[in-house]
Design an enzyme around this catalytic site. Structure first.
Site, PDB file in Angstrom:
ATOM      1  CG  ASP A   1      39.020  33.234  37.631  1.00  0.00           C
ATOM      2  OD1 ASP A   1      39.144  32.560  38.686  1.00  0.00           O
ATOM      3  OD2 ASP A   1      39.463  32.852  36.535  1.00  0.00           O
TER       4      ASP A   1
ATOM      5  CG  HIS B   1      37.561  33.788  33.497  1.00  0.00           C
ATOM      6  ND1 HIS B   1      38.769  33.663  34.178  1.00  0.00           N
ATOM      7  CD2 HIS B   1      37.847  33.613  32.194  1.00  0.00           C
ATOM      8  CE1 HIS B   1      39.737  33.438  33.303  1.00  0.00           C
ATOM      9  NE2 HIS B   1      39.209  33.404  32.094  1.00  0.00           N
TER      10      HIS B   1
END
Ligand code: MG
Length: 383
Positions: A271, A298
């Site tokens: 992420d 993500h």
């Protein structure tokens, strides 16, 4: 060009409809956004994934005073300076989430100063449009016989909007999960489907559910097991055909190196608002490439993180190259989120299930300062 001021905003909104997954449920959304302002007045924006109130203190009290006065374009130098300043007690976790948002803001800033989009800064775009997968189908507090048809209906709605791929949540309980996996496939025979358990299973359960996913031709099985048990992923992988994806809880090139070395994972999901920022995500991607693995970020939160991931995937080379490579689908969370949908003057355009990559300088999205005020529950300013 020096960093003169760093502002943080803890934004919060309450949701009309709470939603849940295998570990938790949400009745509100929180995010920390950061603005880094230079002595020339140009500023860049980033966001952090993690508990906004705690991350806010890490940014405003710890990192901001240490980087005020730094060369604003020296992204790697600043990253390494922050890393070294907290290495002894913060090799990851919330502090790395704080560093990630700062790094994202510096990439936005650098693009604006140089007149280049973030994907151009990352080495150039392979594609102007990035196909998205819809993330949704979260649990609700309903009896299972009501919940299941509701989730199938939601998924059909995304298909009607033009999404060719989508990801469901599993990890409620294995019996329900199996029924849901099969019902989704029956309802959407030609859609690319993925399933995410958010580390809800032990190894025997993950093997059992994984075999159902294999049979139903799902594309990937996300976080089947706890990130704490890297050694189990290899055992799971040996029993299944489908791709095992994970990495949203992992951070830095060092963390991802261990994850790759433990084996069994064939798709990495850093992420950009948590793994160490765009700077670190590029290093993770290089590491993945050296091991023949692809990276699909993500994505959670607001449009800043979504924009960063859009640029990251626009500049991604699919491993291995071939005449018609598989798509690297961008995660597009479709659950209720006013902090994504009501906060921006300029947002990423998603049409027919694909995101247009911004060509304007920086991340290419712009927060509406007036709109932000209604969500801002605490802000700081460090000079
Ligand atoms: Mg996930």
């Amino acid at each position: 060009m020096k960093i003169e001021c760093i502002k943080t905003h803890h934004l919060r909104c309450h949701l009309e409809k709470p939603f849940g997954f295998s570990q938790w449920s949400y009745a509100q959304r929180n995010v920390l956004v950061i603005e880094i302002i230079t002595d020339t007045g140009i500023s860049g924006w980033g966001e952090c994934y993690g508990p906004a109130d705690v991350t806010q203190s890490a940014v405003s009290n710890f990192y901001a005073p240490r980087i005020i006065g730094s060369d604003a374009l020296a992204t790697n130098v600043i990253w390494q300076h922050m890393w070294r300043s907290s290495l002894d007690f913060a090799r990851g976790g919330i502090m790395m989430g704080a560093m990630s948002g700062i790094d994202m803001a510096l990439w936005d800033l650098k693009g604006k100063v140089l007149g280049l989009s973030v994907s151009e800064l990352m080495g150039g775009r392979y594609r102007d449009v990035v196909p998205c997968y819809a993330t949704g189908m979260y649990f609700q507090d309903l009896p299972e016989n009501e919940l299941l048809p509701l989730l199938v209906k939601e998924a059909k709605g995304y298909a009607n909007e033009g999404f060719a791929a989508m990801k469901i949540k599993v990890g409620k309980n294995p019996n329900f999960d199996e029924k849901l996996i099969i019902a989704m496939r029956e309802a959407l025979p030609s859609t690319q489907l993925m399933a995410d358990s958010n580390h809800a299973y032990d190894l025997p359960e993950a093997i059992k559910i994984g075999r159902v996913l294999d049979k139903q031709n799902y594309v990937w099985f996300e976080e089947p097991l706890s990130p704490e048990h890297g050694n189990l992923f290899k055992q799971l992988h040996e029993k299944l055909d489908l791709t095992i994806a994970t990495g949203e809880c992992e951070q830095t090139r060092f963390g991802f190196m261990k994850l790759i070395e433990s084996g069994g994972v064939s798709l990495l999901q850093p992420d950009l608002a948590y793994c160490g920022g765009p700077s670190e995500a590029l290093k993770i991607r290089t590491l993945a490439s050296a091991n023949g693995i692809n990276c699909i970020p993500h994505v959670w939160g607001t449009m800043l993180n979504f924009a960063a991931a859009t640029h990251f995937l626009a500049s991604a080379y699919h491993e291995p190259g071939r005449a018609e490579p598989k798509s690297l689908f961008l995660e597009y969370d479709r659950t209720e989120n006013p902090l994504r949908d009501e906060l921006y003057d300029i947002a990423i355009e998603v049409q027919n299930g694909s995101a247009r990559v911004p060509t304007t300088p920086g991340l290419g999205v712009k927060i509406d300062i007036q709109a932000m005020k209604q969500f801002d529950i605490n802000n700081t300013e460090t000079r």
